[in-house]
Design a protein around this motif. Structure first.
Motif, PDB file in Angstrom:
ATOM      1  N   LEU A   1       0.828  -1.207   0.000  1.00 54.16           N
ATOM      2  CA  LEU A   1       0.000   0.000   0.000  1.00 54.16           C
ATOM      3  C   LEU A   1       0.866   1.263   0.000  1.00 54.16           C
ATOM      4  O   LEU A   1       0.582   2.224  -0.724  1.00 54.16           O
ATOM      5  N   SER A   2       1.960   1.247   0.775  1.00 50.93           N
ATOM      6  CA  SER A   2       2.849   2.412   0.805  1.00 50.93           C
ATOM      7  C   SER A   2       3.471   2.635  -0.569  1.00 50.93           C
ATOM      8  O   SER A   2       3.577   3.775  -1.031  1.00 50.93           O
ATOM      9  N   GLY A   3       3.881   1.542  -1.206  1.00 46.30           N
ATOM     10  CA  GLY A   3       4.427   1.649  -2.561  1.00 46.30           C
ATOM     11  C   GLY A   3       3.410   2.258  -3.504  1.00 46.30           C
ATOM     12  O   GLY A   3       3.726   3.133  -4.314  1.00 46.30           O
ATOM     13  N   GLY A   4       2.163   1.816  -3.364  1.00 48.91           N
ATOM     14  CA  GLY A   4       1.090   2.338  -4.208  1.00 48.91           C
ATOM     15  C   GLY A   4       0.894   3.837  -4.007  1.00 48.91           C
ATOM     16  O   GLY A   4       0.788   4.596  -4.974  1.00 48.91           O
ATOM     17  N   ILE A   5       0.897   4.258  -2.741  1.00 48.89           N
ATOM     18  CA  ILE A   5       0.729   5.684  -2.444  1.00 48.89           C
ATOM     19  C   ILE A   5       1.864   6.483  -3.081  1.00 48.89           C
ATOM     20  O   ILE A   5       1.647   7.485  -3.757  1.00 48.89           O
ATOM     21  N   ALA A   6       3.081   6.013  -2.866  1.00 45.88           N
ATOM     22  CA  ALA A   6       4.256   6.749  -3.343  1.00 45.88           C
ATOM     23  C   ALA A   6       4.230   6.912  -4.855  1.00 45.88           C
ATOM     24  O   ALA A   6       4.514   7.988  -5.387  1.00 45.88           O
TER      25      ALA A   6
ATOM     26  N   ALA B   1       1.164  17.301  -4.728  1.00 46.14           N
ATOM     27  CA  ALA B   1       1.666  15.945  -4.502  1.00 46.14           C
ATOM     28  C   ALA B   1       1.058  15.361  -3.227  1.00 46.14           C
ATOM     29  O   ALA B   1       0.574  14.228  -3.212  1.00 46.14           O
ATOM     30  N   ILE B   2       1.056  16.161  -2.146  1.00 49.52           N
ATOM     31  CA  ILE B   2       0.513  15.647  -0.883  1.00 49.52           C
ATOM     32  C   ILE B   2      -0.984  15.414  -1.008  1.00 49.52           C
ATOM     33  O   ILE B   2      -1.496  14.382  -0.581  1.00 49.52           O
ATOM     34  N   GLY B   3      -1.695  16.367  -1.634  1.00 45.20           N
ATOM     35  CA  GLY B   3      -3.134  16.203  -1.804  1.00 45.20           C
ATOM     36  C   GLY B   3      -3.480  14.957  -2.594  1.00 45.20           C
ATOM     37  O   GLY B   3      -4.334  14.165  -2.184  1.00 45.20           O
TER      38      GLY B   3
ATOM     39  N   ILE C   1       1.594  11.145   3.839  1.00 38.46           N
ATOM     40  CA  ILE C   1       2.313  12.417   3.998  1.00 38.46           C
ATOM     41  C   ILE C   1       3.813  12.162   4.173  1.00 38.46           C
ATOM     42  O   ILE C   1       4.644  12.828   3.554  1.00 38.46           O
ATOM     43  N   THR C   2       4.131  11.162   4.993  1.00 37.99           N
ATOM     44  CA  THR C   2       5.538  10.803   5.188  1.00 37.99           C
ATOM     45  C   THR C   2       6.215  10.504   3.861  1.00 37.99           C
ATOM     46  O   THR C   2       7.285  11.038   3.554  1.00 37.99           O
ATOM     47  N   VAL C   3       5.567   9.615   3.102  1.00 37.46           N
ATOM     48  CA  VAL C   3       6.177   9.168   1.861  1.00 37.46           C
ATOM     49  C   VAL C   3       6.447  10.355   0.936  1.00 37.46           C
ATOM     50  O   VAL C   3       7.567  10.525   0.446  1.00 37.46           O
ATOM     51  N   VAL C   4       5.447  11.220   0.738  1.00 37.11           N
ATOM     52  CA  VAL C   4       5.630  12.339  -0.186  1.00 37.11           C
ATOM     53  C   VAL C   4       6.723  13.288   0.303  1.00 37.11           C
ATOM     54  O   VAL C   4       7.589  13.718  -0.458  1.00 37.11           O
TER      55      VAL C   4
ATOM     56  N   LEU D   1      14.380   4.913  -2.381  1.00 34.19           N
ATOM     57  CA  LEU D   1      15.042   4.914  -1.081  1.00 34.19           C
ATOM     58  C   LEU D   1      14.019   4.921   0.052  1.00 34.19           C
ATOM     59  O   LEU D   1      14.228   4.298   1.092  1.00 34.19           O
ATOM     60  N   VAL D   2      12.893   5.600  -0.150  1.00 34.65           N
ATOM     61  CA  VAL D   2      11.866   5.622   0.887  1.00 34.65           C
ATOM     62  C   VAL D   2      11.340   4.223   1.134  1.00 34.65           C
ATOM     63  O   VAL D   2      11.229   3.778   2.289  1.00 34.65           O
ATOM     64  N   ILE D   3      11.022   3.521   0.055  1.00 35.59           N
ATOM     65  CA  ILE D   3      10.499   2.162   0.230  1.00 35.59           C
ATOM     66  C   ILE D   3      11.545   1.284   0.921  1.00 35.59           C
ATOM     67  O   ILE D   3      11.223   0.498   1.825  1.00 35.59           O
ATOM     68  N   ALA D   4      12.813   1.429   0.515  1.00 33.29           N
ATOM     69  CA  ALA D   4      13.871   0.633   1.139  1.00 33.29           C
ATOM     70  C   ALA D   4      13.990   0.946   2.623  1.00 33.29           C
ATOM     71  O   ALA D   4      14.087   0.043   3.454  1.00 33.29           O
TER      72      ALA D   4
END
Lengths: 261, 275
Positions: free
Chosen positions: B39-44, B65-67, B183-186, B196-199
């Protein structure tokens, strides 16, 4: 007469447009030991979730000690079916039991940590698990993990203990120990257990609720043969998965009728 | 390496790496135990659609981007609550669609376009100081929220049903958690890039999980592991003149596999002891 611990009136529940439970009425009095039996997909787990307040009935009412479920979280202690979910979760047995002591409405207050820990340890001790308090849940066996989950339910100081197929992942020795434990707990608590297990029905339960869309309740089925009759009645009518076993038992006691208990 | 510290861009890169490690250590722990990695990958990835939108209409980049990420994360959260067993498919579709929309919108935007590579791998060596301040501020807000709801999140992550019976507002909490993840991911993608975020969201918590006794311990250890990865990776990239993002990921990946081998050996020696 005191308020029954569970009272269900004219309850209907649908899932994806299909009837799961139809016109269910049930009154469970304090101190009872109810075994809920019935075929797979008959609505046993749904009934349990309705009692816990995890699902809302389509019509009819569920009352726990005269209140709708969910409002009085402490009245019901719940032991879930799956012992192996989230197995790698980084928590000790103690942490899991302490989750039972957590009260979201006291989030901001400093929790009585020490008192909670003592209570949690007492609950673990009651189940013979005090020595394992600091063990990670991954490192416990299935039976031990179940005891931890029961301790977590007990620490909420429930009046009613609800267990969903608790013996599914225990071996037969573990099951026997487990039922004697339940019997002991039944001295103080009302117990509601979903089980296919013939052992529990014949030697421990005081009442039987047969669930297959409809519910038949057989209260205070005292002697074993009465109990068997009740069970048998369920079996013929609702085609329980174990009905052939019951027929065999029936053959051994031909004098008993097959009427409702 | 020590003489490199006098350069401002190296200092900024180090600070960005440390901040990212802390945020990713805390949020990543929750992502891993709640199985939200996909799910995080999908959001990013779908956030890339927001970036396309920002460029096409000339709207502010960050807000778009955040919206966009936040909205798609809410849809994903709703879907994963409603149909647990097929949510991954729908997340996969949104993942691809967001990305495609972003690229198409950028195609239609006249003039110079940001390229996909900088979004994927980021540019930790060219982080401006102002970005660091924003990142630190958002980091503090996120950590405060997680701290406030820690016991609730702990109960929900371990056993959703039991938490609900205890009166934890599980549904709202789940949406909140996923919103925070978005929000974190963006935020962090801005600085260090998507890959790098996903890693950093997954590898440090996964390693930490095996050596810690509690969720809190897991968060703390993942932060430190993440810091080791980012500084180590930056050192590698400085010494051997390599792409910094890739160096950090490569180091993390290697240690991830080493930890797997280490565990296997540990299990084997335990077995040998018993025999």
């Amino acid at each position: 007469m005191s308020t029954p611990i569970v009272q269900i009136d004219d309850l209907f529940f649908y899932y994806n447009g299909q009837v799961v439970l139809r016109d269910v009425n049930l009154v469970v009095e304090r101190g009872d030991f109810v075994s809920i039996i019935g075929p797979n997909g008959g609505g046993k787990t749904t009934l349990v979730k309705l009692i816990l307040g995890l699902l809302k009935p389509a019509s009819g009412t569920v009352k726990i000690q005269g209140h709708p479920p969910g409002n009085n979280g402490t009245a019901i202690g719940y032991v879930p079916q799956y012992l192996n979910h989230n197995l790698n979760f980084p928590a000790s047995a103690m942490d899991v039991v302490l989750m039972g002591k957590y009260d979201p409405s006291r989030r901001m207050l400093f929790r009585r940590k020490k008192k909670d820990r003592i209570e949690a340890l007492e609950a673990l001790d009651k189940l013979g698990m005090a020595d394992y308090a600091k063990r990670k849940i991954t490192d416990l066996s299935g039976g031990q993990r179940q005891r931890v989950l029961i301790a977590r339910a007990l620490v909420t100081r429930p009046e009613l203990l609800v267990l969903d197929e608790p013996t599914a992942s225990l071996d037969s020795k573990g099951q026997t120990d487990f039922f004697s434990l339940l019997k002991e707990l039944n001295q103080e608590l009302t117990i509601l257990v979903v089980s296919h297990d013939l052992l529990i029905v014949s030697s421990y339960a005081k009442s039987i609720a047969c669930v297959n869309k409809k519910l038949h309740y057989h209260r205070d089925v005292g002697t074993t043969s009465e109990l068997m009759n009740a069970y048998y009645a369920c079996a013929v009518e609702e085609v329980c998965p174990v009905d052939h076993i019951m027929e065999v038992i029936q053959d051994y006691s031909p004098s008993e009728g097959a009427g409702h208990g | 390496m020590v003489e490199a510290l006098q350069f401002e861009f190296v200092q900024n890169a180090l600070i960005a790496g440390l901040l990212t490690s802390i945020i990713c250590g805390v949020i990543g722990t929750l992502v891993v135990v709640n199985r939200l990695v996909f799910l995080s990958g999908g959001i990013a990835h779908s956030a890339y659609g927001g970036i396309g939108l920002a460029f096409y209409f000339g709207w502010p980049y960050m807000i778009c981007a955040i919206g966009f990420a936040f909205l798609s994360s809410m849809v994903m959260a709703a879907v994963s609550l409603k149909s647990k067993h097929r949510s991954d498919t729908i997340i996969g579709v949104m993942w691809a669609m967001g990305m495609a929309c972003g690229i198409l919108l950028l195609d239609m935007t006249p003039g110079y376009n940001v390229d996909l590579m900088s979004y994927l791998f980021g540019s930790i060596l060219s982080v401006p100081g102002s970005d660091l301040v924003v990142m630190a501020a958002i980091g503090v807000v996120i950590l405060a929220l997680i701290g406030y709801f820690f016991q609730d999140l702990l109960a929900m992550s371990y056993d959703e049903e039991f938490a609900q019976i205890r009166g934890v507002p599980v549904k709202r909490l789940y949406f909140m958690l996923i919103g925070i993840v978005a929000i974190t991911v963006v935020m962090v993608v801005q600085v260090v890039g998507l890959i790098l975020v996903i890693a950093l969201l997954t590898i440090p918590p996964y390693i930490a999980e095996k050596y810690t006794q509690s969720l809190f311990g897991m968060m703390v250890l993942s932060c430190f592991i993440g810091m080791f990865f980012t500084t180590g990776g930056l050192w590698l990239s400085y010494t051997y003149d390599l792409t910094s993002g890739a160096a950090i990921i490569f180091l993390s990946g290697c240690l991830f596999f080493l930890s797997l081998i280490f565990d296997k050996v540990l299990v084997l020696t335990k077995k040998a002891d018993i025999l």
